[in-house]
Design an enzyme around this catalytic site. Sequence first.
Site, PDB file in Angstrom:
ATOM      1  CG  LEU A 298      43.408  40.459  45.495  1.00 16.84           C
ATOM      2  CD1 LEU A 298      44.583  40.716  44.570  1.00 16.84           C
ATOM      3  CD2 LEU A 298      43.400  41.460  46.642  1.00 16.84           C
ATOM      4  CG  ASN A 299      34.834  40.115  44.845  1.00 15.39           C
ATOM      5  OD1 ASN A 299      34.740  39.767  43.676  1.00 15.39           O
ATOM      6  ND2 ASN A 299      33.788  40.374  45.597  1.00 15.39           N
TER       7      ASN A 299
ATOM      8  CG  ASN B  65      43.616  38.737  40.396  1.00 17.22           C
ATOM      9  OD1 ASN B  65      44.067  39.278  41.414  1.00 17.22           O
ATOM     10  ND2 ASN B  65      44.054  39.035  39.188  1.00 17.22           N
TER      11      ASN B  65
ATOM     12  CE  LYS C  95      36.258  39.508  36.140  1.00 17.33           C
ATOM     13  NZ  LYS C  95      37.332  39.766  35.176  1.00 17.33           N
TER      14      LYS C  95
ATOM     15  CG  ASP D  66      39.416  37.097  37.262  1.00 17.20           C
ATOM     16  OD1 ASP D  66      40.474  36.907  37.898  1.00 17.20           O
ATOM     17  OD2 ASP D  66      39.344  37.855  36.284  1.00 17.20           O
TER      18      ASP D  66
ATOM     19  CE  LYS E 215      42.129  39.084  33.998  1.00 18.18           C
ATOM     20  NZ  LYS E 215      41.832  39.392  35.394  1.00 18.18           N
TER      21      LYS E 215
ATOM     22  CG  HIS F 268      43.903  44.363  44.090  1.00 15.89           C
ATOM     23  ND1 HIS F 268      42.748  44.535  44.831  1.00 15.89           N
ATOM     24  CD2 HIS F 268      43.514  43.861  42.905  1.00 15.89           C
ATOM     25  CE1 HIS F 268      41.721  44.123  44.120  1.00 15.89           C
ATOM     26  NE2 HIS F 268      42.155  43.716  42.948  1.00 15.89           N
TER      27      HIS F 268
END
Length: 480
Positions: A107-108, A227, A121, A229, A368, A199
Amino acid sequence: MANPHHPHTLSTLDFQGASSAAAANAMRTELNRLIAQVKDEEERKLFQNEMGNFFLLFNRYLAEKSKGTKINWDKVKSPPEDQVVPYDSIPKVESSPHLNKLAVLKLNGGLGTTMGCVGPKSAIEVRDGMTFLDLSVRQIEYLNKAKNVNVPFILMNSFNTDDETKRIVQKYPRVNKDSLLPTPRHPNSDIADWYPPGHGDLFDSLNNSGLLDQLIADGKEYVFVSNVDNLGATVDEGILNHMVESGAEFLMEVTDKTRADIKGGTLIDYEGQIRLLEIAQVPSEHVEDFKSIKKFKIFNTNNLWVNLKAIKRVVEDRELSLEVIVNNKTTASGEKVIQLETAVGAGIKHFHNAHGVNVPRSRFLPVKSTSDLFLVTSDLYSLIHGELSINPKRMFNTVPLVKLGDHFKKVNGFMSRFKNSPHILELDHLTVTGDVTFGADVVLKGTVIIVANAGSHIDIPSGSILENKVVSGNLHILDH
């Protein structure tokens, strides 16, 4: 998103209560006005579909609001033990026979706005000139080569992170809290008027884009979602085996809460059903209770394993009703707005044999903030085939607590303040505030606190070794 068998327009929904009907009518008028401003026919169709989906979400919000379907706190229980399987009880495997049935989806959605990024990010450099995305791709390439399998890698973009490709994840209008009307006056108005809707529409998006059918046709049965990140979200063949053997259609990786995670969504038992509970759903008088580590010991890492045919069933049967999460925001101009969001993890209640797996913290390494970036770019982690793991030379299993002040908050400022990453294998706690810069090869051990008062600058010289030190003012180094 709409199911092709059930076309919806913006005019055919039943409402409860006159005020809901009035709010819905006013919203529909405004959305139709926005749609009418899109000149290009193709674009207008896409935009109309998005606004239609948003309108459905808005109506669910109104219905929940008028019914007062707030969560009943007395019914919120910790999940029973058999609903959360300890990771250690899952047999470790060198190689799973089911790998070829797996797809990996990242999930970008996240813009690194808190870190001062203009773009996605995932494009921040993490290690050796590689970005989050490069690391994810490297992991899957290595897995495919080493195991001689073909695990496809799917990137799910949101409008925030991708203007180029067809928008699968949508943009929704923010809503003024008082008028309940959309904030944007024009379809191409400022990005601050819009938001990516979380999402929760992942399953619909997979289905509508044709990707779900394609994966199933290619013999894929499971998808591992995480995710982009989260650098700890690697393919774990033991968990995949557990999924197949337990017949679970949905697994959520959870991990133990620490003080840093008190806001994370948690798994609960609600009227005998396993559910995801997000902080935004908690009545204000119970927020402290929600944050307590005693009652809710775990939180959702958003590493999810889902059965593809089960997704197909849930979407086709229109079973999916994810709780509407109301996110209150204040814009730069001081306007109070709400964002209506859904969380993909909330889908857990729709799947058979769904449960949590309590995984070690190493499977949750999100970035984060620049304090997180400080850790993942340091020698605390070693990088092997795109996979970050705690450096075996680290004596303790814990990650240091790092608090970097405002001068370090944005990625560019952060990068410019270090000649290279300090060595932190023996660090427990670092606090840095004010105008501080670091030379090359600085070693930090124990508890180090560096405070440059307003107007003063501290430069930590190259090669310095700071162990249990407080540095303040104009570089008087004190033992403490």
